[in-house]
Design an enzyme around this catalytic site. Structure first.
Site, PDB file in Angstrom:
ATOM      1  N   THR A  71       2.340 -15.324  42.370  1.00 29.88           N
ATOM      2  CA  THR A  71       1.676 -16.251  41.044  1.00 29.88           C
ATOM      3  C   THR A  71       1.086 -15.119  40.087  1.00 29.88           C
ATOM      4  O   THR A  71       1.488 -15.391  38.836  1.00 29.88           O
ATOM      5  CB  THR A  71       0.561 -17.121  41.717  1.00 29.88           C
ATOM      6  OG1 THR A  71       1.216 -17.797  42.584  1.00 29.88           O
ATOM      7  CG2 THR A  71      -0.066 -17.951  40.671  1.00 29.88           C
ATOM      8  N   ASN A 150      12.854 -21.788  45.386  1.00 31.92           N
ATOM      9  CA  ASN A 150      12.119 -21.750  46.816  1.00 31.92           C
ATOM     10  C   ASN A 150      12.415 -23.346  47.623  1.00 31.92           C
ATOM     11  O   ASN A 150      12.080 -23.463  48.780  1.00 31.92           O
ATOM     12  CB  ASN A 150      10.786 -21.792  46.706  1.00 31.92           C
ATOM     13  CG  ASN A 150      10.110 -22.346  45.437  1.00 31.92           C
ATOM     14  OD1 ASN A 150      10.720 -22.514  44.424  1.00 31.92           O
ATOM     15  ND2 ASN A 150       9.076 -23.401  45.670  1.00 31.92           N
ATOM     16  N   GLN A 178      11.456 -15.376  46.586  1.00 33.21           N
ATOM     17  CA  GLN A 178      12.158 -15.613  47.726  1.00 33.21           C
ATOM     18  C   GLN A 178      13.401 -14.864  48.238  1.00 33.21           C
ATOM     19  O   GLN A 178      13.876 -15.046  49.305  1.00 33.21           O
ATOM     20  CB  GLN A 178      12.688 -16.894  47.312  1.00 33.21           C
ATOM     21  CG  GLN A 178      11.717 -18.198  47.340  1.00 33.21           C
ATOM     22  CD  GLN A 178      11.017 -18.660  48.779  1.00 33.21           C
ATOM     23  OE1 GLN A 178      11.493 -18.268  49.701  1.00 33.21           O
ATOM     24  NE2 GLN A 178       9.803 -19.184  48.557  1.00 33.21           N
ATOM     25  N   ALA A 199       4.335 -10.590  49.576  1.00 32.70           N
ATOM     26  CA  ALA A 199       4.507 -10.070  50.707  1.00 32.70           C
ATOM     27  C   ALA A 199       4.639 -11.051  52.028  1.00 32.70           C
ATOM     28  O   ALA A 199       5.361 -10.861  52.997  1.00 32.70           O
ATOM     29  CB  ALA A 199       3.361  -8.966  51.142  1.00 32.70           C
ATOM     30  N   HIS A 200       4.145 -12.238  51.952  1.00 36.20           N
ATOM     31  CA  HIS A 200       3.837 -13.176  53.068  1.00 36.20           C
ATOM     32  C   HIS A 200       5.334 -13.827  53.153  1.00 36.20           C
ATOM     33  O   HIS A 200       5.183 -14.777  54.080  1.00 36.20           O
ATOM     34  CB  HIS A 200       2.901 -14.012  52.533  1.00 36.20           C
ATOM     35  CG  HIS A 200       2.784 -15.102  51.717  1.00 36.20           C
ATOM     36  ND1 HIS A 200       3.140 -16.377  52.034  1.00 36.20           N
ATOM     37  CD2 HIS A 200       2.791 -15.100  50.312  1.00 36.20           C
ATOM     38  CE1 HIS A 200       3.118 -17.237  50.679  1.00 36.20           C
ATOM     39  NE2 HIS A 200       2.885 -16.459  49.769  1.00 36.20           N
ATOM     40  N   THR A 236     -10.722  -2.846  42.659  1.00 37.65           N
ATOM     41  CA  THR A 236     -10.305  -2.038  43.534  1.00 37.65           C
ATOM     42  C   THR A 236      -9.413  -2.525  44.482  1.00 37.65           C
ATOM     43  O   THR A 236      -8.966  -3.833  44.766  1.00 37.65           O
ATOM     44  CB  THR A 236     -11.769  -1.878  44.663  1.00 37.65           C
ATOM     45  OG1 THR A 236     -12.721  -1.277  43.632  1.00 37.65           O
ATOM     46  CG2 THR A 236     -11.461  -0.853  45.687  1.00 37.65           C
ATOM     47  N   CYS A 328       3.547 -32.750  46.845  1.00 38.14           N
ATOM     48  CA  CYS A 328       2.260 -32.247  47.594  1.00 38.14           C
ATOM     49  C   CYS A 328       2.769 -32.461  49.059  1.00 38.14           C
ATOM     50  O   CYS A 328       2.932 -33.746  49.452  1.00 38.14           O
ATOM     51  CB  CYS A 328       0.900 -32.962  47.118  1.00 38.14           C
ATOM     52  SG  CYS A 328      -0.121 -33.398  48.370  1.00 38.14           S
TER      53      CYS A 328
HETATM   54  C1  LIG Z   1       9.736 -18.744  43.920  1.00 39.86           C
HETATM   55  C2  LIG Z   1       8.218 -18.479  44.108  1.00 39.86           C
HETATM   56  N1  LIG Z   1       7.475 -17.717  43.179  1.00 39.86           N
HETATM   57  C3  LIG Z   1       6.078 -17.620  43.178  1.00 39.86           C
HETATM   58  C4  LIG Z   1       5.475 -18.084  44.338  1.00 39.86           C
HETATM   59  C5  LIG Z   1       3.954 -17.597  44.661  1.00 39.86           C
HETATM   60  O1  LIG Z   1       3.718 -16.712  45.363  1.00 39.86           O
HETATM   61  P1  LIG Z   1       2.186 -16.394  45.998  1.00 39.86           P
HETATM   62  O2  LIG Z   1       2.208 -17.368  47.106  1.00 39.86           O
HETATM   63  O3  LIG Z   1       2.165 -14.845  46.361  1.00 39.86           O
HETATM   64  O4  LIG Z   1       1.516 -16.598  45.039  1.00 39.86           O
HETATM   65  C6  LIG Z   1       6.235 -18.691  45.321  1.00 39.86           C
HETATM   66  C7  LIG Z   1       5.722 -19.193  46.410  1.00 39.86           C
HETATM   67  O5  LIG Z   1       5.845 -20.015  47.286  1.00 39.86           O
HETATM   68  C8  LIG Z   1       7.684 -18.922  45.236  1.00 39.86           C
HETATM   69  O6  LIG Z   1       8.379 -19.621  46.293  1.00 39.86           O
END
Ligand SMILES: Cc1ncc(COP(=O)(O)O)c(C=O)c1O
Length: 376
Positions: A71, A150, A178, A199-200, A236, A328
């Site tokens: 984000t 996504n 993705q 990373a997640h 930091t 949601c």
């Molecule tokens: C295509 C896409 N962009 C951006 C994001 C946002 O990433 P983050 O969760 O690291 O803020 C996501 C998270 O689901 C995503 O699927």
């Protein structure tokens, strides 16, 4: 049995990643900006991670700016292209992640940029002829289009978009959240100006990612403060996260074709089983088109049935985690902006299954069996 099929939302952290993070947490506490040995030691973790990451996408380490995730990196790309690079117009699509869509709308509402939305068809294909028409007006433009969606998994023909942007002298930001660490990405082969990582999404920790910024461009920070990240992002550094990101990336790249083959087999098996056992099932966007969608995502559409509003809850009671097609995930019935674009004519129940290397064929069979039981 418990089955986690919500890997596009987030993935379980890999044990090797936990180990790498824990070692740094336990042993290294210096501030990376300090010039003494404690600081230098921690700084070395950051710079080694940066080098490792850069190698995998074929860029220079100085082109990687660590962020708090996808984000922030998306926000940074869009905002800095206006603040620093003279961008007067953003071209994007109606099915981008909100990290891009809401940022573009915000900047547009503030009067800082013109906003054009490229056409997509009912399958979610981006209309490249329309994109070229828009680009031909020769305004100073940033094109922001995601590599893989996504929700429905649609893949963008990134080479074609990259060529169009080069032809019309536009900047190209690609939200690769993705796809990074799932598909090979080479920024020299497909030139672009910004790409984004979180990373997640590949068994790394939450709250860390990066923005790739092409060395041809210079940007100023979105987050002001110290001179960290070569003056592009104050604060930091999140050292543990950065080490976790780099470790997760190393594993993902070293075994990418193996993981790809395994996960694709799961997806193909699920498509076949669903087609055989659920009458009138269909797939959203290009989700079931193996060559045009991301192998980790399958979005299905099922005609409404008794208690279909409770489908996600009932699957959860069977130990199955997946996502719906609502705005949601906590049960709102309003369709998400992506599903309502590609699924205009029906009001079916939408479920997104998304896979990772830890899933098995037995798990897929269990999910299809329970889904069928709930529908019958
Ligand atoms: C295509 C896409 N962009 C951006 C994001 C946002 O990433 P983050 O969760 O690291 O803020 C996501 C998270 O689901 C995503 O699927």
């Amino acid at each position: 049995m418990r089955v986690y099929l919500d890997n596009a939302a987030t993935t379980p952290i890999a044990p090797e990643v936990t180990k790498a993070i824990t070692e740094v947490l336990a042993n290294d506490f210096g501030n990376p900006s300090s010039t003494h040995s404690y600081g230098r030691h921690v700084k070395a973790h950051i710079e080694n991670s940066r080098r490792n990451i850069a190698k995998h996408i074929n860029c220079s380490p100085s082109e990687i700016v660590f962020t708090s995730g996808g984000t922030e990196a998306d926000n940074m790309a869009l905002t800095s292209s206006i603040c620093n690079l003279g961008i007067k117009r953003i071209i994007t699509s109606s099915i981008e992640h909100h990290a891009v869509g809401h940022t573009a709308e915000f900047l547009h509402k503030q009067g800082r940029v013109k906003l054009d939305i490229v056409n997509i068809d009912e399958k979610g294909h981006v209309d490249l002829v329309h994109l070229e028409q828009l680009l031909s007006s020769n305004e100073k433009t940033l094109v922001s289009l995601m590599h893989a969606n996504n929700e429905i998994g649609n893949l963008l023909p990134i080479e074609k978009v990259s060529k169009l942007c080069t032809k019309y002298n536009a900047l190209f930001h690609c939200d690769t959240v993705q796809t990074i660490a799932h598909l090979p990405i080479d920024v020299k082969k497909n030139p672009l100006d910004f790409l984004v990582c979180s990373a997640h999404k590949f068994h790394g920790p939450k709250g860390v990612g990066f923005l790739y910024v092409n060395s041809n461009i210079n940007i100023t920070p979105l987050i002001h403060g110290g001179s960290q990240e070569k003056n592009m992002r104050g604060g930091t550094e999140y050292v543990y996260g950065i080490v976790g990101l780099s470790t997760a990336m190393e594993i993902a790249f070293s075994k990418m074709s193996l993981h790809h083959a395994h996960i694709l087999k799961l997806k193909e098996h699920m498509i076949k089983s669903l087609n055989n056992s659920i009458p009138k099932i269909s797939f959203n966007g290009l989700s079931s088109d193996i060559s045009k969608s991301l192998y980790t995502v399958l979005s299905v559409s099922i005609p409404k049935f008794k208690n279909s509003d409770l489908l996600l809850l009932n699957l959860d009671l069977f130990g199955i985690a997946c996502s719906g097609g609502s705005a949601c995930s906590s049960g709102s019935s309003k369709l998400s902006h992506v599903i309502s674009e590609v699924n205009k004519k029906n009001d079916n129940v939408v479920v997104r299954f998304s896979f990772c290397k830890y899933n098995t064929i037995e798990e897929i069979d269990y999910v299809v069996e329970k889904l069928r039981y709930l529908i019958d």
